[in-house]
Design a protein around this motif. Structure first.
Motif, PDB file in Angstrom:
ATOM      1  N   LEU A 203       0.923  -1.377  -0.010  1.00 35.19           N
ATOM      2  CA  LEU A 203       0.000   0.115   0.034  1.00 35.19           C
ATOM      3  C   LEU A 203       0.884   1.189   0.096  1.00 35.19           C
ATOM      4  CD1 LEU A 203      -2.725   1.387   0.135  1.00 35.19           C
ATOM      5  CD2 LEU A 203      -2.633   1.137   2.876  1.00 35.19           C
ATOM      6  N   ILE A 204       1.828   1.399   0.811  1.00 39.10           N
ATOM      7  CA  ILE A 204       2.877   2.192   1.090  1.00 39.10           C
ATOM      8  C   ILE A 204       3.361   2.522  -0.594  1.00 39.10           C
ATOM      9  CG2 ILE A 204       4.845   3.225   1.760  1.00 39.10           C
ATOM     10  CD1 ILE A 204       4.098   1.734   4.625  1.00 39.10           C
ATOM     11  N   LYS A 205       3.762   1.630  -1.085  1.00 36.70           N
ATOM     12  CA  LYS A 205       4.496   1.749  -2.504  1.00 36.70           C
ATOM     13  C   LYS A 205       3.328   2.342  -3.415  1.00 36.70           C
ATOM     14  CE  LYS A 205       6.991  -1.274  -5.447  1.00 36.70           C
ATOM     15  NZ  LYS A 205       6.492  -1.090  -6.674  1.00 36.70           N
ATOM     16  N   ALA A 206       2.318   1.875  -3.278  1.00 44.67           N
ATOM     17  CA  ALA A 206       1.182   2.243  -4.213  1.00 44.67           C
ATOM     18  C   ALA A 206       0.859   3.613  -4.237  1.00 44.67           C
ATOM     19  CB  ALA A 206      -0.067   1.449  -4.281  1.00 44.67           C
ATOM     20  N   ILE A 207       0.817   4.063  -2.846  1.00 43.50           N
ATOM     21  CA  ILE A 207       0.704   5.597  -2.608  1.00 43.50           C
ATOM     22  C   ILE A 207       1.805   6.466  -3.098  1.00 43.50           C
ATOM     23  CG2 ILE A 207       0.414   7.232  -0.688  1.00 43.50           C
ATOM     24  CD1 ILE A 207      -1.000   4.926   0.711  1.00 43.50           C
ATOM     25  N   ASN A 208       3.110   5.855  -2.949  1.00 44.24           N
ATOM     26  CA  ASN A 208       4.398   6.546  -3.367  1.00 44.24           C
ATOM     27  C   ASN A 208       4.330   6.773  -4.812  1.00 44.24           C
ATOM     28  OD1 ASN A 208       5.032   7.177  -0.792  1.00 44.24           O
ATOM     29  ND2 ASN A 208       6.446   5.307  -0.354  1.00 44.24           N
ATOM     30  N   GLU A 209       3.958   5.854  -5.198  1.00 39.26           N
ATOM     31  CA  GLU A 209       3.895   5.596  -6.918  1.00 39.26           C
ATOM     32  C   GLU A 209       2.653   6.164  -7.629  1.00 39.26           C
ATOM     33  OE1 GLU A 209       5.032   1.706  -7.903  1.00 39.26           O
ATOM     34  OE2 GLU A 209       7.182   1.847  -7.216  1.00 39.26           O
ATOM     35  N   ARG A 210       1.556   6.564  -6.586  1.00 34.44           N
ATOM     36  CA  ARG A 210       0.279   7.200  -7.251  1.00 34.44           C
ATOM     37  C   ARG A 210      -0.463   6.226  -7.956  1.00 34.44           C
ATOM     38  NH1 ARG A 210       1.865  13.425  -8.420  1.00 34.44           N
ATOM     39  NH2 ARG A 210       2.762  13.984  -6.259  1.00 34.44           N
ATOM     40  N   ASP A 211      -0.214   4.911  -7.687  1.00 36.09           N
ATOM     41  CA  ASP A 211      -0.784   3.712  -8.362  1.00 36.09           C
ATOM     42  C   ASP A 211      -1.946   2.873  -7.531  1.00 36.09           C
ATOM     43  OD1 ASP A 211      -1.437   2.008 -10.386  1.00 36.09           O
ATOM     44  OD2 ASP A 211       0.003   0.872 -10.073  1.00 36.09           O
ATOM     45  N   THR A 212      -2.623   3.545  -6.757  1.00 38.54           N
ATOM     46  CA  THR A 212      -3.691   2.979  -5.913  1.00 38.54           C
ATOM     47  C   THR A 212      -4.608   2.172  -6.369  1.00 38.54           C
ATOM     48  OG1 THR A 212      -4.939   4.940  -5.453  1.00 38.54           O
ATOM     49  CG2 THR A 212      -3.303   4.511  -3.805  1.00 38.54           C
ATOM     50  N   SER A 213      -4.800   2.582  -7.840  1.00 36.47           N
ATOM     51  CA  SER A 213      -5.829   1.689  -8.489  1.00 36.47           C
ATOM     52  C   SER A 213      -5.426   0.361  -8.830  1.00 36.47           C
ATOM     53  CB  SER A 213      -6.189   2.316  -9.989  1.00 36.47           C
ATOM     54  OG  SER A 213      -4.982   2.624 -10.458  1.00 36.47           O
ATOM     55  N   GLY A 214      -4.246   0.119  -9.028  1.00 36.65           N
ATOM     56  CA  GLY A 214      -3.598  -1.151  -9.273  1.00 36.65           C
ATOM     57  C   GLY A 214      -3.559  -1.963  -8.224  1.00 36.65           C
ATOM     58  N   PHE A 215      -3.176  -1.378  -6.627  1.00 36.75           N
ATOM     59  CA  PHE A 215      -3.511  -1.818  -5.545  1.00 36.75           C
ATOM     60  C   PHE A 215      -4.920  -2.625  -5.311  1.00 36.75           C
ATOM     61  CE2 PHE A 215      -4.364  -1.932  -1.129  1.00 36.75           C
ATOM     62  CZ  PHE A 215      -3.267  -2.608  -0.509  1.00 36.75           C
ATOM     63  N   HIS A 216      -5.932  -1.593  -5.646  1.00 38.30           N
ATOM     64  CA  HIS A 216      -7.067  -1.884  -5.498  1.00 38.30           C
ATOM     65  C   HIS A 216      -7.532  -3.294  -6.446  1.00 38.30           C
ATOM     66  CE1 HIS A 216      -7.928   2.323  -4.050  1.00 38.30           C
ATOM     67  NE2 HIS A 216      -7.525   1.757  -2.972  1.00 38.30           N
ATOM     68  N   ASP A 217      -7.271  -3.252  -7.817  1.00 33.51           N
ATOM     69  CA  ASP A 217      -7.357  -4.249  -8.582  1.00 33.51           C
ATOM     70  C   ASP A 217      -6.930  -5.650  -8.001  1.00 33.51           C
ATOM     71  OD1 ASP A 217      -8.747  -2.540 -10.229  1.00 33.51           O
ATOM     72  OD2 ASP A 217      -7.108  -2.218 -11.666  1.00 33.51           O
ATOM     73  N   LYS A 218      -5.955  -5.714  -7.530  1.00 31.77           N
ATOM     74  CA  LYS A 218      -5.376  -6.876  -7.136  1.00 31.77           C
ATOM     75  C   LYS A 218      -5.880  -7.603  -5.836  1.00 31.77           C
ATOM     76  CE  LYS A 218      -1.092  -8.689  -4.936  1.00 31.77           C
ATOM     77  NZ  LYS A 218       0.536  -8.573  -4.716  1.00 31.77           N
ATOM     78  N   TYR A 219      -6.237  -6.731  -5.012  1.00 34.39           N
ATOM     79  CA  TYR A 219      -6.935  -7.366  -3.901  1.00 34.39           C
ATOM     80  C   TYR A 219      -8.571  -7.442  -3.647  1.00 34.39           C
ATOM     81  CZ  TYR A 219      -2.318  -7.319  -1.654  1.00 34.39           C
ATOM     82  OH  TYR A 219      -0.830  -7.794  -1.401  1.00 34.39           O
ATOM     83  N   ARG A 220      -9.114  -6.378  -4.346  1.00 38.12           N
ATOM     84  CA  ARG A 220     -10.344  -6.214  -4.514  1.00 38.12           C
ATOM     85  C   ARG A 220     -11.042  -7.175  -5.509  1.00 38.12           C
ATOM     86  NH1 ARG A 220     -11.660   0.086  -2.853  1.00 38.12           N
ATOM     87  NH2 ARG A 220     -10.066   0.000  -1.187  1.00 38.12           N
TER      88      ARG A 220
END
Length: 469
Positions: A203-220
């Motif tokens: 999550l921290i990495k996704a926030i730093n890279e401004r890619d939370t959508s990819g994080f959401h896609d993976k887990y949700r």
């Protein structure tokens, strides 16, 4: 250095980091040495057998002396004494030459590698302490691949499945077995296994890279989400927020969620109430300390994998003394295997005593230090120990710094001046202000009080020997 013990810890660390001795040799020989005293230029150690003494003196004496001199700044003579043998004890066995010893270590390492097993339901030893958790996990694995019209398979409502128990008792084995079983029977099912720490780091990495959508896609979009050691979410507000929404989406779609923790939901006080309450929607199963029969079976299983024959009385002796951790049991068998191969003697109760003593010594809790406390508080607040000691003044870091100072004072009783030194050279008045601020806040903020109490409890449970730096 505060003691000869600490000096030797530095020696072992240096040798391991610089690959001076093979891992198997470190475990079998160097880690079993017990520091006794530094007598002038003599560094005196004790080992259990003449055989160990011979191996260390013949093959590792020069290397250890070199590192001791490097760390202490003056030449040191290594003295290794063995425990006096019993009168009827056989003469010390032959000490192998360097080539023979190297071959034996290589053979031993290979046997360790061949003995590793997949975390499946078939390799899990079931006993009274874990049979309910085992049955629940098998049911979840079956349900996850059952057809919609398979009513019998869908009878158990276990979403989420929450498994809790102390470290080293098999929680990770069971949830990994769920993933393995589902992927074997339904490869198209999207199963995600993640530790609580990794989830937060991603999550921290996704926030730093401004890619939370990819994080959401993976887990949700998972069909089955397994989160191991969710207690690592404690105090991390953004991580809990993300998990809360992920949980809600998956649960509303009927997707399976499996969670493990070292505590039951009601005791995870540093997690938000809305998350803890959701853990109680499904099925909660605990894993407790294995009973004697289960410990006996685990030792037998590991010995079989290592092609090691252990007499029943030796198995019984180990099972009767290592009671709280499966990893300790497996470690005992590996050490017996090493002694058998390198000393050419079958496992005996005397050897088992030596092995158990090593394991229990290795597992002794380390004293509480300021480093321990700062690291624990930093983990809870999702920052680094360096940030607590820094001059940064963000709200989160500033609060964590005050809490850390309060906990240090509460647990160690150190002077305010000494605490200031530990916190980057801050003066007495700054520490007074920090502690008084937290004292006042604890009277008004119940959530903060719960959090601080939990931090202090965790520190004392993990390291029950306070030490004033």
């Amino acid at each position: 250095m505060n003691s000869f013990d600490e000096v030797f810890e530095q020696v072992k660390k240096y040798m391991a980091e610089n690959n001076m001795i093979a891992e198997a040799a470190m475990t079998t020989w160097i880690n079993t040495m017990v520091p006794v005293k530094l007598d002038g230029q003599d560094a005196v150690f004790q080992v259990d057998t003449d055989f160990q003494q011979g191996i260390i003196q013949t093959h590792y004496k020069a290397k250890i002396e070199k590192v001791l001199e490097e760390i202490m700044g003056f030449p040191v003579n290594l003295v290794v004494n063995s425990v006096p043998p019993a009168k009827d004890e056989e003469p010390a066995p032959h000490v192998p030459d360097p080539k023979e010893l190297e071959e034996k270590h290589a053979e031993l390492q290979k046997s360790y590698e061949l003995s590793e097993y997949d975390y499946t339901f078939d390799t899990f030893i079931v006993g009274r302490s874990n049979e309910f958790a085992f049955a629940a996990c098998k049911a979840v694995a079956t349900n996850a691949v059952a057809k919609d019209n398979d009513a019998d398979a869908k009878k158990l409502q276990a979403n989420p499945l929450f498994i809790y128990g102390p470290s080293g008792l098999g929680k990770t084995h069971l949830v990994t077995a769920i993933k393995h079983d589902i992927m074997t029977n339904s490869p198209e099912t999207k199963v995600i296994y993640v530790t609580g720490e990794t989830f937060g780091n991603e999550l921290i990495k996704a926030i730093n890279e401004r890619d939370t959508s990819g994080f959401h896609d993976k887990y949700r979009n998972a069909d089955v989400l397994i989160v191991d050691d969710i207690q690592f979410f404690s105090g991390k507000e953004r991580t809990q927020e993300e998990f809360f929404h992920t949980f809600n989406k998956l649960h509303s779609e009927g997707k399976q969620i499996v969670i493990t923790s070292d505590k039951p939901p009601r005791d995870l006080k540093t997690l938000e109430e809305r998350i803890r309450s959701r853990f109680e929607w499904g099925l909660i199963a605990d894993i407790s300390t294995p009973d004697f029969e289960t410990r006996f079976a685990i030792i037998r299983r590991k010995a079989e994998l290592l092609d090691l024959k252990i007499p029943d009385e030796v198995v019984e002796f180990i099972a009767g003394r290592l009671k709280t951790n499966i990893r300790q049991l497996e470690g005992a068998v590996k050490k017996l295997k090493a002694l058998k191969m390198l000393a050419n003697s079958s496992p005996t109760i005397s050897m088992a005593q030596s092995v158990i003593r090593d394991i229990l010594t290795d597992d002794q809790p380390i004293p509480i230090t300021v480093e321990n406390i700062i690291a624990e508080v930093a983990n809870v607040y999702g920052i680094t120990p360096e940030e607590i000691r820094s001059t940064k003044r963000t709200s989160q870091i500033s609060t964590a710094r005050k809490v850390a100072a309060y906990v240090v004072r509460e647990v160690t009783g150190m002077s305010l001046a000494a605490i200031g030194t530990e916190f980057g050279g801050r003066d007495h008045s700054t520490i007074v202000y920090a502690i008084n601020t937290i004292n006042d806040a604890l009277k008004k903020d119940e959530n903060l009080k719960i959090l601080v109490d939990e931090i202090i409890k965790d520190i004392r449970d993990t390291n029950p020997q306070p030490v004033n730096n």
